[in-house]
Enzyme design. Structure first.
Site, short mmCIF file in Angstrom:
data_model
loop_
_atom_site.label_atom_id
_atom_site.label_comp_id
_atom_site.label_asym_id
_atom_site.label_seq_id
_atom_site.Cartn_x
_atom_site.Cartn_y
_atom_site.Cartn_z
N LYS A 239 59.83 19.64 21.42
CA LYS A 239 59.92 18.50 22.34
C LYS A 239 60.67 18.89 23.61
CE LYS A 239 59.81 15.25 18.48
NZ LYS A 239 60.66 14.57 17.50
N THR B 23 51.07 8.50 8.70
CA THR B 23 52.03 7.44 9.05
C THR B 23 51.75 6.91 10.46
OG1 THR B 23 53.67 8.54 7.69
CG2 THR B 23 54.50 6.95 9.27
N ASP C 143 61.35 21.26 15.63
CA ASP C 143 60.70 20.07 16.19
C ASP C 143 61.41 19.67 17.49
OD1 ASP C 143 58.91 17.56 15.71
OD2 ASP C 143 60.90 16.73 16.07
N ARG D 97 43.84 5.96 -0.22
CA ARG D 97 45.16 5.33 -0.23
C ARG D 97 45.14 4.03 0.58
NH1 ARG D 97 49.59 6.72 3.01
NH2 ARG D 97 48.41 8.46 3.87
N GLY E 6 59.09 9.51 20.28
CA GLY E 6 58.37 8.35 19.72
C GLY E 6 58.16 7.21 20.69
N ALA F 264 38.81 9.49 10.90
CA ALA F 264 38.51 10.65 10.04
C ALA F 264 39.81 11.10 9.36
CB ALA F 264 37.93 11.79 10.88
N1 HSE Z 1 59.89 14.23 12.54
C1 HSE Z 1 60.08 13.68 13.83
C2 HSE Z 1 61.47 13.10 13.92
C3 HSE Z 1 59.06 12.61 14.08
O1 HSE Z 1 62.14 13.01 12.89
O2 HSE Z 1 61.89 12.75 15.00
C4 HSE Z 1 58.85 12.32 15.53
O3 HSE Z 1 58.43 13.43 16.24
#
Ligand code: HSE
Length: 443
Positions: A205, A13, A201, A49, A134, A43
């Site tokens: 961060k 993505t 996650d 796709r 992001g 790569a």
């Molecule tokens: N899976 C992460 C989120 C993507 O939902 O924020 C960005 O790091």
């Protein structure tokens, strides 16, 4: 002027977003960079796709080695994700004298020190603007814009998937599973969405933010982490009735050489600025000694915002390319060794207010039994709600407490959960009202 040639490892993505920006906005990027930024190779194991990008002038292959072995490529973009093989490829790229740009927060949070040291020894850079929040430029903001300020607290909504789920549950009255499915369909979630909903996650961060803000290293496993998977539509409704919103927050404070780092669902006042951060949006609030509080808001996940953050690192590298400046910038913005002696305060020492929901049998004496056990553990109740009996199933007793110590709460709930009248474990949520960016004082 010589072009900056880059190779992209990982065409998922975010990789697709990066390719689109590099190919479709080449003229804009050249104005920004002072030279062409040319996507020479991609790569990925899946090259069949259709991603809606024209790759006529890009060489594609299933082998990352084709990027590593190409001397013309000065930067490898690592968007493979996870620890291995991404880590080995990053180290090989550094060893080959290439800069690396990555969005891989799991890798940097767990192995950042080793990778940054390898890069600094070789005189190359690791760009990682895309690894946290992001499209929000929080890495540069902490490392450069706030470099003069001693940051002492951070509060962030830094997982788009978890925020999408909680916001959609709040706004549309839906339950957890269908909101998760929607977040996955929109491309926010990790390949393994348990990283999003169980909080890892966010912890990855937060570990990166702590390094950038305080110059302290913390391993993500040392960060207390609790996910949102037990939150129900009922908790969302009760929170709203009580004037709160539930958010998955990354929280960190530093004081007297001790710091706190935790990730968990948190009830915040509905008037709090962070409460209005909806959908997949992210926000990071940071407070420093001189600047006071600042808050950053934007899209924290998805193809184009995260792709834009990756490309911003390429622009920075392109600008520095001929000046040798890339060779001596510290990755996290601190010179010298990280202090090893900062103490991470254990979670049991936290003092907080709590929301508690007890699913119990509707029977005389249950409420007094629960409040008695809380009282024996020194936990004072602020208010209680118990709505009418359902036809079948448990009744839910909701309690808000005054400030209590986490250790006492854990002990009391262990006792209550074992009561014969307890039909399920108590669901409790910490209430945070000490970090409040809505109270920004005018100078
Ligand atoms: N899976 C992460 C989120 C993507 O939902 O924020 C960005 O790091």
């Amino acid at each position: 002027m010589e072009a900056l040639h880059v190779g992209l490892a990982g065409f998922g993505t975010v990789g697709t977003g990066v390719a689109k920006i590099l190919l479709e906005e080449a003229a804009w990027l050249e104005r920004r960079s002072g030279r062409q930024v040319r996507l020479k190779r991609i790569a990925d194991l899946d090259l069949e796709r259709d991603r809606g990008v024209r790759l006529d002038e890009v060489q594609t292959s299933a082998r990352v080695e084709d990027i590593l072995e190409d001397p013309e490529i000065r930067v490898m973009i690592e968007l493979i994700g996870g620890i291995e093989p991404a880590k080995s490829f990053v180290l090989e790229a550094i060893a080959a004298g290439k800069h690396v740009v990555t969005a891989n927060k799991a890798l940097l949070a767990s192995h950042g020190t080793e990778l940054f040291q390898a890069a600094e020894a070789k005189g190359v850079q690791i760009g990682f603007e895309a690894s946290v929040a992001g499209g929000i430029p929080i890495v540069r903001s902490l490392r450069e814009g706030l470099a003069a300020d001693q940051i002492h607290s951070i509060a962030g909504i830094i997982n788009g998937t978890a925020n999408y789920i909680l916001s959609t549950m709040t706004e549309q009255g839906l339950e957890f599973p269908e909101c998760l499915q929607q977040a996955q369909e929109k491309g926010y979630a990790e390949a393994d969405p348990s990283l999003d909903i169980e909080g890892q996650d966010t912890a990855h961060k937060l570990a990166i933010l702590i390094g950038l803000a305080y110059g302290v290293q913390v391993k993500p496993d040392a960060i207390f982490t609790e996910g949102i998977q037990r939150i129900t539509g009922m908790d969302i409704r009760y929170a709203r009735d009580l004037g709160y919103r539930i958010k998955l927050l990354a929280l960190s404070k530093i004081q007297d050489g001790e710091f706190e780092a935790r990730v968990h669902p948190t009830m915040i006042s509905q008037s709090h600025l962070l409460a209005s951060v909806g959908q997949a949006f992210n926000a990071v609030y940071a407070a420093g000694r001189s600047t006071g509080p600042v808050m950053f808001y934007g899209k924290g996940a998805g193809m184009m915002p995260t792709g834009s953050a990756v490309v911003s690192d390429l622009v920075s590298l392109a600008r520095m390319m001929d000046q040798g400046k890339a060779n001596d910038l510290p990755s996290l913005g601190f010179y010298g060794k990280f202090p090893q002696d900062a103490r991470l305060r254990p979670m049991e020492e936290l003092v907080s207010k709590y929301y508690m929901r007890f699913p119990v049998v509707d029977r005389p004496g249950v409420l007094s039994k629960i409040s008695g056990i809380l009282g024996e553990h020194g936990i004072s109740i602020h208010s209680v709600i118990q709505k009418g009996r359902q036809e079948a199933g448990p009744v839910h007793i909701i309690m808000l407490t005054h400030e209590a110590r986490e250790r006492d709460v854990q002990h009391a709930l262990e006792v209550i959960d074992l009561l014969e009248v307890a039909l399920d474990k108590c669901l409790f949520i910490r209430i945070e009202d000490s970090v409040d960016p809505s109270h920004i004082e005018p100078a």
